[in-house]
Design a protein around this motif. Structure first.
Motif, PDB file in Angstrom:
ATOM      1  N   UNK A 102       0.815  -1.218   0.000  1.00 32.57           N
ATOM      2  CA  UNK A 102       0.000   0.000   0.000  1.00 32.57           C
ATOM      3  C   UNK A 102       0.849   1.268   0.000  1.00 32.57           C
ATOM      4  N   UNK A 103       2.193   1.102   0.175  1.00 34.28           N
ATOM      5  CA  UNK A 103       3.123   2.239   0.256  1.00 34.28           C
ATOM      6  C   UNK A 103       2.702   3.205   1.369  1.00 34.28           C
ATOM      7  N   UNK A 104       2.312   2.647   2.522  1.00 36.24           N
ATOM      8  CA  UNK A 104       1.873   3.469   3.643  1.00 36.24           C
ATOM      9  C   UNK A 104       2.567   3.048   4.937  1.00 36.24           C
ATOM     10  N   UNK A 105       2.741   4.032   5.811  1.00 40.80           N
ATOM     11  CA  UNK A 105       3.270   3.788   7.146  1.00 40.80           C
ATOM     12  C   UNK A 105       2.097   3.692   8.110  1.00 40.80           C
ATOM     13  N   UNK A 106       2.115   2.644   8.948  1.00 39.37           N
ATOM     14  CA  UNK A 106       1.034   2.418   9.894  1.00 39.37           C
ATOM     15  C   UNK A 106       1.580   2.438  11.321  1.00 39.37           C
ATOM     16  N   UNK A 107       0.681   2.754  12.254  1.00 37.16           N
ATOM     17  CA  UNK A 107       1.007   2.720  13.678  1.00 37.16           C
ATOM     18  C   UNK A 107       0.027   1.800  14.376  1.00 37.16           C
ATOM     19  N   UNK A 108       0.541   1.048  15.340  1.00 32.20           N
ATOM     20  CA  UNK A 108      -0.294   0.137  16.119  1.00 32.20           C
ATOM     21  C   UNK A 108      -0.329   0.630  17.557  1.00 32.20           C
ATOM     22  N   UNK A 109      -1.535   0.818  18.071  1.00 33.04           N
ATOM     23  CA  UNK A 109      -1.727   1.226  19.460  1.00 33.04           C
ATOM     24  C   UNK A 109      -2.412   0.082  20.198  1.00 33.04           C
ATOM     25  N   UNK A 110      -1.855  -0.336  21.312  1.00 28.94           N
ATOM     26  CA  UNK A 110      -2.361  -1.498  22.032  1.00 28.94           C
ATOM     27  C   UNK A 110      -2.846  -1.093  23.414  1.00 28.94           C
ATOM     28  N   UNK A 111      -3.928  -1.733  23.857  1.00 31.36           N
ATOM     29  CA  UNK A 111      -4.317  -1.631  25.255  1.00 31.36           C
ATOM     30  C   UNK A 111      -4.767  -3.013  25.715  1.00 31.36           C
ATOM     31  N   UNK A 112      -5.421  -3.105  26.861  1.00 33.87           N
ATOM     32  CA  UNK A 112      -5.755  -4.404  27.422  1.00 33.87           C
ATOM     33  C   UNK A 112      -6.846  -5.129  26.646  1.00 33.87           C
ATOM     34  N   UNK A 113      -7.577  -4.423  25.821  1.00 33.63           N
ATOM     35  CA  UNK A 113      -8.722  -5.051  25.157  1.00 33.63           C
ATOM     36  C   UNK A 113      -8.624  -5.105  23.640  1.00 33.63           C
ATOM     37  N   UNK A 114      -7.809  -4.247  23.033  1.00 32.90           N
ATOM     38  CA  UNK A 114      -7.838  -4.184  21.568  1.00 32.90           C
ATOM     39  C   UNK A 114      -6.539  -3.628  21.018  1.00 32.90           C
ATOM     40  N   UNK A 115      -6.309  -3.920  19.718  1.00 29.77           N
ATOM     41  CA  UNK A 115      -5.223  -3.324  18.951  1.00 29.77           C
ATOM     42  C   UNK A 115      -5.843  -2.398  17.913  1.00 29.77           C
ATOM     43  N   UNK A 116      -5.342  -1.163  17.824  1.00 24.46           N
ATOM     44  CA  UNK A 116      -5.855  -0.181  16.872  1.00 24.46           C
ATOM     45  C   UNK A 116      -4.782   0.111  15.844  1.00 24.46           C
ATOM     46  N   UNK A 117      -5.084  -0.144  14.571  1.00 27.55           N
ATOM     47  CA  UNK A 117      -4.161   0.144  13.481  1.00 27.55           C
ATOM     48  C   UNK A 117      -4.605   1.422  12.785  1.00 27.55           C
ATOM     49  N   UNK A 118      -3.673   2.360  12.613  1.00 32.17           N
ATOM     50  CA  UNK A 118      -4.008   3.625  11.963  1.00 32.17           C
ATOM     51  C   UNK A 118      -2.897   4.026  11.002  1.00 32.17           C
ATOM     52  N   UNK A 119      -3.279   4.726   9.940  1.00 32.51           N
ATOM     53  CA  UNK A 119      -2.303   5.209   8.972  1.00 32.51           C
ATOM     54  C   UNK A 119      -1.625   6.465   9.507  1.00 32.51           C
ATOM     55  N   UNK A 120      -0.322   6.570   9.284  1.00 31.77           N
ATOM     56  CA  UNK A 120       0.447   7.739   9.702  1.00 31.77           C
ATOM     57  C   UNK A 120       0.596   8.670   8.507  1.00 31.77           C
ATOM     58  N   UNK A 121       0.095   9.894   8.644  1.00 31.92           N
ATOM     59  CA  UNK A 121       0.249  10.903   7.593  1.00 31.92           C
ATOM     60  C   UNK A 121       1.503  11.706   7.866  1.00 31.92           C
ATOM     61  N   UNK A 122       2.509  11.516   7.035  1.00 29.52           N
ATOM     62  CA  UNK A 122       3.793  12.164   7.236  1.00 29.52           C
ATOM     63  C   UNK A 122       3.878  13.481   6.474  1.00 29.52           C
ATOM     64  N   UNK A 123       4.652  14.434   6.982  1.00 28.14           N
ATOM     65  CA  UNK A 123       4.957  15.621   6.168  1.00 28.14           C
ATOM     66  C   UNK A 123       5.853  15.227   4.994  1.00 28.14           C
TER      67      UNK A 123
END
Length: 309
Positions: free
Chosen positions: A282-303
């Motif tokens: 996809x030519x995209x950078x992603x970030x993963x945020x974790x907590x006790x119940x779920x993993x959240x994947x989000x796209x990183x919009x870079x300058x």
């Protein structure tokens, strides 16, 4: 979840402790598509996950306990990997990390007994062909034995997508080493940044086969996660000491370098995250945020990032 990588349009999450060892999600739908790689001692099981990474052809998984590599071709099912066992059973020739490089070779670190060399280059069968670079040195650690340095300078190794470059980042302190393939096909160090060489106290007992060190609480936390696209390396870095961030919480800063080790930018994210990963499909950078119940994947919009002059 200890590791994350992108592979063939999928996100792969890996754990040293949980079973299954890997959970694989489709990057578009975020639906679980495979969790068949189990913890165990069978031929295609993983007893202790050392690391894994992927390129356009293969998902590579390293079992640190038994020196075993699993290689899964792109497009194949994960429950039918190709298994390669590293030569020898001596713990001194096992490694903490192994990653594949261009030309069906590998780079490894964390070997307990190899003088002062930090990295080993391996051939296609996993045999050592040469040593590369030395451990960072200061007055405190210069006389420590190699097995203590192997533990004191634990870190991550990450290759570029084509396998012709790789980078090392320390887990404690902040030491970045950049390597590339020279004109003769051999790998060499092209740059290094030693912002803080970590201090540690040896606690090993080789007679009992016990190896470990105690890190200094005033060391920087080090790089929490890293990835690479076709131009840059990205390092997730908190800037806090281990004393300040003893629970290894999420991080909101990215350090960006070229593949040759030239600094490009320091970026503050709009939220703190736990892991980063670049997906070539996809030519995209992603970030993963974790907590006790779920993993959240989000796209990183870079300058817009520019190569240094």
């Amino acid at each position: 979840m200890d590791y994350v990588t992108a592979w063939d349009g999928k996100i792969v999450l890996g754990s040293k402790r949980n079973d299954p060892v890997l959970n694989i999600y489709d990057i578009a739908s975020l639906q679980l598509v495979d969790s068949s790689l189990r913890r165990g001692h069978g031929p295609t099981d993983i007893s202790y996950l050392g690391n894994f990474c992927a390129d356009s052809q293969t998902l590579f998984i390293y079992d640190m306990n038994v020196g075993k590599q699993l290689r899964i071709p792109t497009g194949a099912t994960i429950n039918r990997p190709t298994v390669h066992t590293m030569p020898g059973r001596d713990p001194a020739v096992r490694f903490m990390n192994i990653v594949p490089l261009w030309g069906n070779r590998f780079v490894a670190d964390g070997r307990l007994d190899h003088d002062d060399s930090q990295f080993c280059l391996l051939d296609s069968s996993g045999r050592i062909t040469s040593y590369l670079d030395t451990y960072p040195q200061n007055e405190a650690n210069k006389d420590f034995p190699s097995y203590d340095k192997a533990f004191g300078f634990q870190g991550q190794i990450f290759p570029t997508y084509d396998g012709k470059r790789f980078v090392y980042a320390s887990r404690s302190g902040l030491v970045l080493k950049f390597f590339g393939m020279g004109p003769t096909g051999e790998f060499e160090k092209v740059n290094e940044f030693s912002v803080q060489i970590p201090n540690f106290t040896p606690q090993s007992n080789p007679a009992q086969g016990f190896y470990t060190v105690a890190g200094d609480a005033d060391n920087l936390r080090g790089v929490a996660s890293m990835t690479a696209d076709r131009q840059f390396y990205y390092f997730l870095f908190s800037g806090k000491t281990l004393r300040e961030d003893m629970y290894a919480g999420p991080v909101d800063q990215l350090l960006v370098f070229t593949h040759s080790g030239e600094p490009v930018a320091r970026i503050r994210l709009d939220r703190a995250v736990n892991r980063i990963v670049y997906d070539a499909s996809t030519a995209k950078l992603y970030a993963l945020t974790m907590d006790e119940t779920a993993n959240l994947l989000s796209e990183v919009s870079l300058p817009v990032l520019s190569l240094p002059n």
